[in-house]
Design an enzyme around this catalytic site. Structure first.
Site, PDB file in Angstrom:
ATOM      1  N   GLU A  94       0.798  -1.224   0.000  1.00  0.00           N
ATOM      2  CA  GLU A  94       0.000   0.000   0.000  1.00  0.00           C
ATOM      3  C   GLU A  94       0.832   1.278   0.000  1.00  0.00           C
ATOM      4  O   GLU A  94       0.403   2.290  -0.551  1.00  0.00           O
ATOM      5  CB  GLU A  94      -0.913   0.016   1.241  1.00  0.00           C
ATOM      6  CG  GLU A  94      -2.068  -0.953   1.189  1.00  0.00           C
ATOM      7  CD  GLU A  94      -3.200  -0.465   0.292  1.00  0.00           C
ATOM      8  OE1 GLU A  94      -3.093   0.647  -0.249  1.00  0.00           O
ATOM      9  OE2 GLU A  94      -4.185  -1.209   0.124  1.00  0.00           O
ATOM     10  N   SER A 357     -22.223 -29.984  52.866  1.00  0.00           N
ATOM     11  CA  SER A 357     -21.192 -30.246  53.874  1.00  0.00           C
ATOM     12  C   SER A 357     -19.843 -29.650  53.520  1.00  0.00           C
ATOM     13  O   SER A 357     -18.847 -29.956  54.185  1.00  0.00           O
ATOM     14  CB  SER A 357     -21.028 -31.766  54.045  1.00  0.00           C
ATOM     15  OG  SER A 357     -22.228 -32.362  54.491  1.00  0.00           O
TER      16      SER A 357
END
Length: 798
Positions: A94, A357
């Site tokens: 680019e 428990s």
């Protein structure tokens, strides 16, 4: 005179010109300042304000899961950098002078003007990467000369503010890559299934040419052109010396990606919870180990399929590193579906559930630390009632008396409630809050003694944190060390430290974990036996009332794993216990982890030895067989055994005697282990070696009456001042209540009376099924030697 006027006029003109020139300079300066200010302020802040996806990342940065952005785009948050391969590829394709121009490239603009005039149409824009960033930020406005000029100005301004690397990162984060994929991060995962740092040269080149024409990525839409562009870029990179000949040949052989791949969906419930907790944050770098997370999810899904056959639809699981409190694996539910009847979208890890428990080891640990008990201390295990609260063991059996560590290993409810009553609900409540339990929203008295049996709700997150602390503290063996609780961390940015002073030392933590090693493994299959022999593990299960919640949490020196299973709706299922439902997954996951080379080191420097009576675990007294146990140095346990009596027997050894009925020279003198009658009744069922006291010889019974302050009779049910409700059975008939008593002599006869009315007699097994009217009552028992016992109780009406 005239000459003087001319001279004066000239002077005035010069002065006026100077003043005008000065004014113009000021106006020029003001104008320049205004233009400069406008130029400096022309850049929007922030430059991009588009919604972004929320992403969940593993500890090494790998993508685990993502939510699409609010505008329907896969636009990942900024990652803070561009990988070298993509950086070279995008600059080569680019903007080859990107690193040298000031934001716009005059040569590129001139070339674009020439090509456009020559072709009589726009074939090139001449935009630099910086100008494209500006164009992306302005939402791609129409291409005009005015817009191009605006882009040049803004690009120049942007380059004055940011280094080239950040400008390139802005482009990589916001460039379009086809369809609803925006940004390099999303594109790499959507098209290649991995992060941009792991892309090959061919893949980086493909993504570099794609923003120029994003539609080329779709099958059937000019993919040959995409391939040509990619290969041309690769050739250019090779010509520039950025790509070796070997790399070029390999890159040219790689095919283009096919259809976009689905993004990973690993630990999706965690992403939901984090986005809810941190709505302004979109990038979550976690402590999760991706490889382990995937293994754990596979195990969880396989186990969930088995549970679904039992109408158990949900489970949750965590794996924690005990060294640094980092969460390595996180399964929020058994599946991930938004619309269903089973609550699969709920993150169960963060939802409070009845603890069953699972809090018992914490009570044991703090009582050991504070010297309330020793591991070997006998705790009564028999029918118990406190202010209308009557706990029962899960198997509905009683053992008379068990050691504290055995009660913990067997998860017995009655001893746990008795221990909590001894320790105090308020103290244990505050201990839990300081230890990290965040869901205690009621006051301590609102929970009462049920706090130890699931009366409170806790999250899997909190439970895993408290057990991790237990394992962490057990390894802090340096004397004079001030200890603080740690906290779990799921994000790399979080701290694992707190200012909460630990109330458990290494010795108490080690003692607790050692007791939990004795927990019975689920089932008797060879698999469990082989597993037990290959890996030492301290673990505990829990089951809530109504079998709505099944827990299993286990630790070794390196890891803590916490599992919950049940139904998100709260529906209970038969046999949905921690041992049967949650524990198998716990062990399967532990089997996926690297074995720990050694167990926790016993912190002898923080412990002291004491001599205890072997039979009852209290401090040794004269006449009992003793053994040595190690307890925390801070322990102030000072209770000596009261269960040993000096007994005088005749020569046969069958009868007790005294000096009033037997010569001392004809006596045997023995130390005898004696439990209270109610405890002894149940204790001897599982301890055939236990021998009750021999009876007094008939001619010595008068002495017996004087010496036996407790009496030989005890009532197991009803307990003192019990309030009973007798229900109506299925046949609409009033039920009967079974009363039960015990006697020191197995052959004794008991005569039963209710409110002075004779009911009958029993021998050996002392039970009566009674139909009793509402009101206050007195039960009276008399044995065949005239010993008497009374018990008051109340039967409630409707």
């Amino acid at each position: 005179m005239r000459a003087a006027r001319v001279s004066g006029s000239t002077w005035l003109n010069k002065a006026s010109l100077k003043l005008l020139w000065r004014q113009r300079r000021v106006w020029w300066l003001v104008g320049l300042l205004w233009v400069g200010g406008a130029f400096w302020r022309c850049l929007p802040a922030p430059l991009f304000n588009d919604p972004v996806s929320s992403v969940l990342l593993a500890r090494d940065g790998d993508l685990l899961a993502a939510h699409i952005a609010a505008d329907g785009q896969w636009r990942f948050p900024a990652a803070g950098g561009v990988p070298a391969k993509f950086s070279q590829a995008i600059i080569g394709f680019e903007d080859k002078r990107f690193n040298s121009h000031p934001g716009f490239d005059p040569l590129a603009l001139a070339r674009a003007l020439y090509l456009n005039l020559k072709q009589r149409r726009v074939v090139s824009g001449g935009s630099t990467l910086t100008m494209q960033v500006i164009r992306l930020a302005r939402q791609n406005p129409p291409r005009t000369l005015v817009e191009k000029l605006r882009e040049i100005i803004l690009a120049l301004r942007l380059e004055l503010s940011l280094p080239k690397s950040e400008v390139l990162a802005l482009y990589a984060d916001h460039a379009p890559f086809g369809g609803n994929v925006v940004g390099l991060q999303a594109a790499a995962w959507r098209y290649f299934g991995r992060g941009p740092e792991q892309l090959s040269w061919a893949e980086a080149a493909t993504l570099a040419v794609l923003p120029n024409n994003p539609a080329l990525i779709h099958p059937g839409r000019g993919r040959d052109r995409l391939l040509q562009k990619r290969n041309a870029l690769l050739q250019r990179l090779h010509a520039n010396g950025q790509l070796t000949a070997v790399d070029l040949r390999l890159a040219l052989l790689e095919p283009l990606p096919l259809a976009p791949q689905p993004l990973p969906r690993i630990a999706p419930h965690l992403l939901d919870s984090l986005t809810s907790e941190y709505p302004e944050q979109h990038r979550f770098l976690t402590t999760l180990d991706r490889q382990l997370q995937e293994k754990v999810e596979t195990q969880a899904q396989a186990h969930a399929a088995v549970l679904a056959l039992q109408q158990i639809h949900n489970l949750a699981l965590m794996v924690v590193d005990n060294t640094n409190f980092e969460v390595l694996a996180y399964v929020g539910n058994s599946a991930y579906q938004a619309n269903n009847d089973y609550g699969y979208a709920v993150d169960i890890v963060q939802r409070p559930r009845s603890t069953g428990s699972i809090l018992k080891p914490l009570l044991f640990a703090t009582m050991i630390q504070r010297g309330e008990i020793l591991p070997t201390t006998l705790i009564p295990d028999l029918p118990t009632q406190y202010a209308g609260y009557m706990p029962e063991n899960f198997d509905r059996h009683y053992r008379g008396a068990v050691s504290a560590q055995s009660a913990l290993a067997r998860s017995l409810n009655v001893p746990a409630v008795r221990m909590l009553r001894q320790y105090g609900v308020d103290r244990f409540y505050e201990f839990l809050r300081n230890a990290g339990m965040s869901t205690l929203h009621r006051r301590a008295e609102g929970y009462g003694l049920s706090l130890i049996l699931g009366g409170a709700e806790g999250t899997l997150w909190d439970m895993a944190g408290m057990y991790t602390n237990l394992a962490y503290l057990a390894k802090q063996t340096q004397p004079q060390q001030l200890l603080y609780y740690g906290q779990l961390k799921i994000l790399r940015s979080q701290s694992n430290q707190t200012q909460r002073l630990a109330e458990i030392g290494a010795a108490a933590a080690w003692t607790t974990l050692n007791a939990l090693v004795e927990v019975s493994r689920p089932g008797q299959e060879n698999y469990w036996e082989e597993f037990a022999s290959s890996r030492k593990l301290a673990w505990k299960t829990g089951t809530s009332v109504g079998m709505r919640d099944a827990w299993a949490i286990g630790s070794d020196p390196h890891y803590t794993i916490a599992v919950w299973a049940g139904n998100a709706s709260g529906e209970g299922r038969p046999d949905m216990t921690g041992v049967q439902v949650a524990a198998p997954l716990l062990f399967n996951v532990f089997n996926q982890l690297d074995p720990t080379p050694q167990w926790f080191t016993k912190p002898l420097e923080l412990m002291k030895p004491v001599r205890i009576c072997k039979a009852d675990g209290y401090l040794a007294v004269e006449g009992c067989e003793t053994q040595e146990v190690w307890i925390p140095k801070q322990s102030q346990f000072d209770r000596s055994s009261t269960h040993f009596q000096k007994v005088h027997l005749d020569r046969s050894g069958r009868w007790q005697v005294s000096s009033d009925c037997e010569q001392v020279s004809r006596m045997q003198h023995k130390d005898w282990f004696v439990l209270p009658e109610a405890e002894a009744f149940y204790y001897q069922r599982s301890h055939p070696e236990y021998r009750p006291l021999p009876p007094f010889r008939p001619d010595c019974r008068a002495q017996m009456a004087q010496q036996d302050t407790q009496g030989p009779i005890d009532v197991l049910y009803p307990l003192p001042n019990t309030r009973l409700y007798i229900p109506i059975d299925l046949g609409a008939q009033k039920s009967k209540t079974v009363f039960e008593a015990v006697h020191a002599r197995p052959d004794a006869v008991l005569y039963w009376h209710l409110d002075d009315h004779y009911l009958g007699k029993t021998q050996t097994y002392h039970q009566q099924a009674l139909d009793i009217q509402p009101g206050q009552h007195v039960l009276t028992l008399v044995d065949d030697h005239g010993n008497r016992l009374q018990r008051r109780f109340e039967v409630l009406g409707k």
